[in-house]
Design a protein around this motif. Structure first.
Motif, PDB file in Angstrom:
ATOM      1  N   ARG A 151      28.371 -10.387  -1.868  1.00  0.00           N
ATOM      2  CA  ARG A 151      27.041 -10.768  -2.334  1.00  0.00           C
ATOM      3  C   ARG A 151      27.108 -11.328  -3.759  1.00  0.00           C
ATOM      4  NH1 ARG A 151      22.730  -8.823   0.831  1.00  0.00           N
ATOM      5  NH2 ARG A 151      23.591  -8.158   2.822  1.00  0.00           N
ATOM      6  N   TYR A 152      26.389 -12.434  -3.976  1.00  0.00           N
ATOM      7  CA  TYR A 152      26.256 -13.034  -5.300  1.00  0.00           C
ATOM      8  C   TYR A 152      24.781 -13.034  -5.704  1.00  0.00           C
ATOM      9  CZ  TYR A 152      31.014 -15.093  -4.999  1.00  0.00           C
ATOM     10  OH  TYR A 152      32.366 -15.303  -4.896  1.00  0.00           O
ATOM     11  N   VAL A 153      24.524 -12.882  -6.999  1.00  0.00           N
ATOM     12  CA  VAL A 153      23.147 -12.914  -7.494  1.00  0.00           C
ATOM     13  C   VAL A 153      22.622 -14.343  -7.516  1.00  0.00           C
ATOM     14  CG1 VAL A 153      23.370 -10.850  -8.920  1.00  0.00           C
ATOM     15  CG2 VAL A 153      23.901 -13.086  -9.907  1.00  0.00           C
ATOM     16  N   ASP A 154      21.302 -14.464  -7.499  1.00  0.00           N
ATOM     17  CA  ASP A 154      20.673 -15.769  -7.682  1.00  0.00           C
ATOM     18  C   ASP A 154      20.925 -16.257  -9.104  1.00  0.00           C
ATOM     19  OD1 ASP A 154      19.693 -15.674  -5.103  1.00  0.00           O
ATOM     20  OD2 ASP A 154      17.764 -14.794  -5.711  1.00  0.00           O
ATOM     21  N   GLU A 155      20.840 -17.564  -9.292  1.00  0.00           N
ATOM     22  CA  GLU A 155      21.199 -18.164 -10.572  1.00  0.00           C
ATOM     23  C   GLU A 155      20.339 -17.682 -11.730  1.00  0.00           C
ATOM     24  OE1 GLU A 155      21.491 -22.375 -10.535  1.00  0.00           O
ATOM     25  OE2 GLU A 155      23.214 -22.419  -9.165  1.00  0.00           O
ATOM     26  N   ASP A 156      19.107 -17.276 -11.459  1.00  0.00           N
ATOM     27  CA  ASP A 156      18.200 -16.895 -12.542  1.00  0.00           C
ATOM     28  C   ASP A 156      18.317 -15.426 -12.941  1.00  0.00           C
ATOM     29  OD1 ASP A 156      17.165 -16.127 -10.051  1.00  0.00           O
ATOM     30  OD2 ASP A 156      15.111 -16.083 -10.808  1.00  0.00           O
ATOM     31  N   LEU A 157      19.201 -14.664 -12.281  1.00  0.00           N
ATOM     32  CA  LEU A 157      19.339 -13.240 -12.566  1.00  0.00           C
ATOM     33  C   LEU A 157      20.573 -12.961 -13.415  1.00  0.00           C
ATOM     34  CD1 LEU A 157      18.423 -11.654  -9.108  1.00  0.00           C
ATOM     35  CD2 LEU A 157      17.001 -11.744 -11.172  1.00  0.00           C
ATOM     36  N   LEU A 158      20.455 -11.932 -14.262  1.00  0.00           N
ATOM     37  CA  LEU A 158      21.558 -11.480 -15.111  1.00  0.00           C
ATOM     38  C   LEU A 158      21.934 -10.053 -14.735  1.00  0.00           C
ATOM     39  CD1 LEU A 158      20.138 -12.758 -18.518  1.00  0.00           C
ATOM     40  CD2 LEU A 158      22.012 -13.799 -17.207  1.00  0.00           C
ATOM     41  N   THR A 159      23.055  -9.604 -15.254  1.00  0.00           N
ATOM     42  CA  THR A 159      23.502  -8.230 -14.980  1.00  0.00           C
ATOM     43  C   THR A 159      22.436  -7.224 -15.406  1.00  0.00           C
ATOM     44  OG1 THR A 159      25.813  -8.882 -15.275  1.00  0.00           O
ATOM     45  CG2 THR A 159      25.319  -6.538 -15.428  1.00  0.00           C
ATOM     46  N   SER A 160      21.829  -7.426 -16.567  1.00  0.00           N
ATOM     47  CA  SER A 160      20.809  -6.482 -17.041  1.00  0.00           C
ATOM     48  C   SER A 160      19.567  -6.502 -16.153  1.00  0.00           C
ATOM     49  CB  SER A 160      20.428  -6.783 -18.489  1.00  0.00           C
ATOM     50  OG  SER A 160      19.974  -8.111 -18.633  1.00  0.00           O
ATOM     51  N   ASP A 161      19.281  -7.638 -15.515  1.00  0.00           N
ATOM     52  CA  ASP A 161      18.131  -7.713 -14.598  1.00  0.00           C
ATOM     53  C   ASP A 161      18.349  -6.846 -13.362  1.00  0.00           C
ATOM     54  OD1 ASP A 161      16.794  -9.615 -16.211  1.00  0.00           O
ATOM     55  OD2 ASP A 161      17.875 -11.264 -15.256  1.00  0.00           O
ATOM     56  N   ILE A 162      19.509  -7.027 -12.724  1.00  0.00           N
ATOM     57  CA  ILE A 162      19.735  -6.266 -11.491  1.00  0.00           C
ATOM     58  C   ILE A 162      19.945  -4.792 -11.799  1.00  0.00           C
ATOM     59  CG2 ILE A 162      20.580  -8.296 -10.276  1.00  0.00           C
ATOM     60  CD1 ILE A 162      23.430  -7.216 -10.539  1.00  0.00           C
ATOM     61  N   ALA A 163      20.441  -4.493 -13.005  1.00  0.00           N
ATOM     62  CA  ALA A 163      20.554  -3.094 -13.424  1.00  0.00           C
ATOM     63  C   ALA A 163      19.170  -2.462 -13.551  1.00  0.00           C
ATOM     64  CB  ALA A 163      21.289  -3.009 -14.753  1.00  0.00           C
ATOM     65  N   TYR A 164      18.247  -3.204 -14.089  1.00  0.00           N
ATOM     66  CA  TYR A 164      16.860  -2.727 -14.209  1.00  0.00           C
ATOM     67  C   TYR A 164      16.274  -2.442 -12.827  1.00  0.00           C
ATOM     68  CZ  TYR A 164      11.803  -3.351 -14.210  1.00  0.00           C
ATOM     69  OH  TYR A 164      10.456  -3.220 -13.947  1.00  0.00           O
ATOM     70  N   PHE A 165      16.511  -3.336 -11.868  1.00  0.00           N
ATOM     71  CA  PHE A 165      15.997  -3.118 -10.513  1.00  0.00           C
ATOM     72  C   PHE A 165      16.529  -1.807  -9.935  1.00  0.00           C
ATOM     73  CE2 PHE A 165      16.126  -8.029 -10.042  1.00  0.00           C
ATOM     74  CZ  PHE A 165      14.958  -8.151 -10.774  1.00  0.00           C
ATOM     75  N   ALA A 166      17.843  -1.593 -10.073  1.00  0.00           N
ATOM     76  CA  ALA A 166      18.451  -0.366  -9.543  1.00  0.00           C
ATOM     77  C   ALA A 166      17.938   0.865 -10.287  1.00  0.00           C
ATOM     78  CB  ALA A 166      19.971  -0.456  -9.648  1.00  0.00           C
ATOM     79  N   ALA A 167      17.793   0.740 -11.605  1.00  0.00           N
ATOM     80  CA  ALA A 167      17.325   1.865 -12.418  1.00  0.00           C
ATOM     81  C   ALA A 167      15.901   2.269 -12.038  1.00  0.00           C
ATOM     82  CB  ALA A 167      17.395   1.490 -13.892  1.00  0.00           C
ATOM     83  N   GLN A 168      15.027   1.280 -11.844  1.00  0.00           N
ATOM     84  CA  GLN A 168      13.649   1.587 -11.472  1.00  0.00           C
ATOM     85  C   GLN A 168      13.594   2.299 -10.123  1.00  0.00           C
ATOM     86  OE1 GLN A 168      10.571   0.870 -13.404  1.00  0.00           O
ATOM     87  NE2 GLN A 168      10.211   2.545 -11.973  1.00  0.00           N
ATOM     88  N   ARG A 169      14.452   1.883  -9.203  1.00  0.00           N
ATOM     89  CA  ARG A 169      14.491   2.534  -7.893  1.00  0.00           C
ATOM     90  C   ARG A 169      14.998   3.969  -8.004  1.00  0.00           C
ATOM     91  NH1 ARG A 169      16.852  -2.852  -4.741  1.00  0.00           N
ATOM     92  NH2 ARG A 169      14.870  -3.999  -4.832  1.00  0.00           N
ATOM     93  N   ALA A 170      15.965   4.210  -8.890  1.00  0.00           N
ATOM     94  CA  ALA A 170      16.471   5.577  -9.088  1.00  0.00           C
ATOM     95  C   ALA A 170      15.390   6.464  -9.701  1.00  0.00           C
ATOM     96  CB  ALA A 170      17.710   5.552  -9.975  1.00  0.00           C
ATOM     97  N   ILE A 171      14.650   5.923 -10.661  1.00  0.00           N
ATOM     98  CA  ILE A 171      13.552   6.662 -11.293  1.00  0.00           C
ATOM     99  C   ILE A 171      12.470   6.992 -10.275  1.00  0.00           C
ATOM    100  CG2 ILE A 171      11.642   6.413 -12.944  1.00  0.00           C
ATOM    101  CD1 ILE A 171      13.675   4.799 -14.706  1.00  0.00           C
ATOM    102  N   ASP A 172      12.135   6.016  -9.456  1.00  0.00           N
ATOM    103  CA  ASP A 172      11.124   6.252  -8.409  1.00  0.00           C
ATOM    104  C   ASP A 172      11.606   7.293  -7.407  1.00  0.00           C
ATOM    105  OD1 ASP A 172       9.570   4.322  -9.624  1.00  0.00           O
ATOM    106  OD2 ASP A 172      10.090   2.732  -8.208  1.00  0.00           O
ATOM    107  N   ASP A 173      12.896   7.222  -7.065  1.00  0.00           N
ATOM    108  CA  ASP A 173      13.458   8.159  -6.103  1.00  0.00           C
ATOM    109  C   ASP A 173      13.435   9.588  -6.640  1.00  0.00           C
ATOM    110  OD1 ASP A 173      14.806   8.737  -3.613  1.00  0.00           O
ATOM    111  OD2 ASP A 173      16.666   8.967  -4.745  1.00  0.00           O
ATOM    112  N   ALA A 174      13.696   9.732  -7.951  1.00  0.00           N
ATOM    113  CA  ALA A 174      13.701  11.061  -8.575  1.00  0.00           C
ATOM    114  C   ALA A 174      12.300  11.565  -8.891  1.00  0.00           C
ATOM    115  CB  ALA A 174      14.538  11.022  -9.857  1.00  0.00           C
ATOM    116  N   LYS A 175      11.329  10.639  -8.833  1.00  0.00           N
ATOM    117  CA  LYS A 175       9.926  10.974  -9.122  1.00  0.00           C
ATOM    118  C   LYS A 175       9.778  11.564 -10.527  1.00  0.00           C
ATOM    119  CE  LYS A 175       8.715  11.771  -4.258  1.00  0.00           C
ATOM    120  NZ  LYS A 175      10.023  11.352  -3.709  1.00  0.00           N
TER     121      LYS A 175
END
Length: 352
Positions: A56-80
Motif C-alpha cells: 500500500r502507498y499513500v495518496d500524494e497529498d498525505l504525509l507521514t504525520s497525517d496518516i499517524a494522526y488518523f491512526a492515533a485518533q482511531r486508537a483514542i476513540d477505541d480506548a474511549k
C-alpha cells in the motif's frame, strides 16, 4: 497496577500496488549493471522469498504525520479516552515527512508535535517527541511508555509507528518492492485489569552491524548523487536476524516466567516471510519445541513492509478480528518482536 494496551488504531493506505506494476521498472545492480534476468523472474523470486503480493502507498497529498494522526485518533476513540489526559505522545518513524516528489525530509517541528496539534490537545504537560529506532521503533516506544508509567511519570501514553517508505525508495533497486506505507497507534496505560506487559528485552548491535541498512545512491548512475535512498545488505540482515532475534525473544520470555507452550501468538515485524518463519522456528527450537500452526499472524502478503507500522497495524487487525483465521482472546499470551536498522532488536511479552 498493570500496564496494558487499552486502545488501538491503524491507517492502511487505499492505493494498492501489485507486483505486476513493477514490470516496467528498469532494475539495476550495484554500479548500474543490468540484472541478468527479466522483471517477471525478479517478481516471481521476490514473491517466493518475501511473500509479498502487493503493498500500500499513500495518496500524494498525505504525509507521514497525517496518516499517524488518523491512526492515533482511531486508537483514542477505541480506548474511549479524553486526549487531554495523555501524558506522552511517542512517535516512531525513520524519515520524517517526505512530500511527494521531494528530496528532503521534514522533521521541524517533530512529527509527534504535529500529531498533538492535529489532535487539538491543549495540555502543555502532554509531552510529544519522536524516536528513531529503525523498524523496532513502535515496540521500543511501548517499552518507553511502560517505563514512564512504572516510574510514576505518566498514567497514559500514545505510541505511534508510521512511515511512507514509498517516498524514499530507489526505483532501480529491486529491494524497493519490499517497502510500503502505513500507520499504527496504541494507547498504553496503567489499569487494574488483569494482564499487561510482563517482560521486555532490547539490544543494539553497532560494532559490525550499524550500516546493514543505510541511505545510499541510486543504482542508476545518471541520478543526482546528492539524492539518497534506503539501501540494505539483505543477506547480512537475514543472518543477523536469525541469530539475534530468537535469542532476544528467549531472554524476554525467560524473564516473563511464561512457558513457551502458553504463547498463543507471536506478532513479529513484517519484514520478509521466509525470514520471519525462520526466526519463529529458531525461537521455538531454542525451547526444543515446534511452532504451533497459526502462531504467527502475517499481514505482509497484502500490506508489504511498512517498517515501524507493521507491528501495531498487525495487532490492530488481529485484536479487531480482521485477519482471516486468526483471533486472540482475553488472557492470551502474545509476544511482540522486531528487528531493524541500527541494528536493533527488541521484544515484549504481553497478556491480553
Amino acid at each position: 497496577m498493570n500496564i496494558k494496551i487499552t486502545g488501538s488504531g491503524s491507517y492502511i493506505p487505499t492505493r494498492i500496488v501489485t507486483n505486476l506494476e513493477f514490470a516496467q521498472h528498469e532494475f539495476l545492480g550495484e554500479g548500474g549493471k543490468p540484472l541478468p534476468y527479466s522483471n517477471e523472474e525478479v517478481a516471481e523470486k521476490f514473491k517466493q522469498i518475501t511473500g509479498i503480493e502487493e503493498r500500500r502507498y499513500v495518496d500524494e497529498d498525505l504525509l507521514t504525520s497525517d496518516i499517524a494522526y488518523f491512526a492515533a485518533q482511531r486508537a483514542i476513540d477505541d480506548a474511549k479516552i479524553d486526549p487531554e489526559t495523555i501524558d506522552y505522545i511517542i512517535f516512531a518513524h525513520n524519515f520524517g515527512n517526505v512530500k511527494s516528489g521531494a528530496i528532503q525530509t521534514d522533521i521541524l517541528p517533530s512529527l509527534a508535535s504535529r500529531v498533538k496539534h492535529s489532535l487539538k490537545i491543549k495540555n502543555p504537560k502532554c509531552v510529544a517527541y519522536d524516536i528513531l529506532f529503525g523498524c523496532p521503533g513502535w515496540v521500543e516506544g511501548v517499552i518507553q511508555a511502560q517505563a514512564y508509567i512504572k516510574a510514576g511519570m505518566a498514567k497514559r501514553c500514545l505510541v505511534i509507528g508510521a512511515e511512507t517508505l514509498s517516498r524514499v525508495v530507489d526505483p532501480h533497486d529491486r529491494d524497493s518492492m519490499i517497502y510500503s506505507d502505513g500507520a499504527g497507534a496504541s494507547i498504553i496505560e496503567a489499569t487494574d485489569d488483569e494482564g499487561g506487559i510482563l517482560a521486555h528485552e532490547t539490544a543494539s548491535f553497532t560494532h559490525d552491524e550499524a550500516y546493514f541498512l543505510f541511505f545510499g545512491n541510486s543504482y542508476n548512475v545518471t541520478h543526482d548523487p546528492d539524492v539518497r535512498y534506503i539501501k540494505m545488505y539483505g543477506r547480512k540482515i537475514y543472518e543477523f536476524a536469525l541469530t539475534n532475534v530468537p535469542l532476544a525473544m528467549k531472554d524476554c520470555l525467560d524473564k516473563s516466567g511464561v512457558a513457551i507452550e502458553d504463547v498463543k501468538k507471536v506478532l513479529i515485524h513484517q519484514a520478509n516471510e521466509k525470514m520471519d518463519e525462520a526466526i519463529i522456528h529458531r525461537f521455538f527450537k531454542l525451547h526444543k519445541k515446534t511452532p504451533p500452526e497459526g502462531v504467527m499472524p502475517m499481514s505482509i502478503h497484502k500490506l508489504g513492509n511498512s517498517s515501524v507500522a507493521t507491528v501495531p497495524t498487525l495487532y490492530d487487525l488481529l485484536i479487531k478480528g480482521q485477519l482471516e483465521n486468526q483471533e486472540i482472546q482475553k488472557g492470551d499470551i502474545v509476544m511482540f518482536a522486531s528487528v531493524g536498522a541500527g541494528m536493533n532488536v527488541n521484544a515484549f511479552v504481553y497478556k491480553v
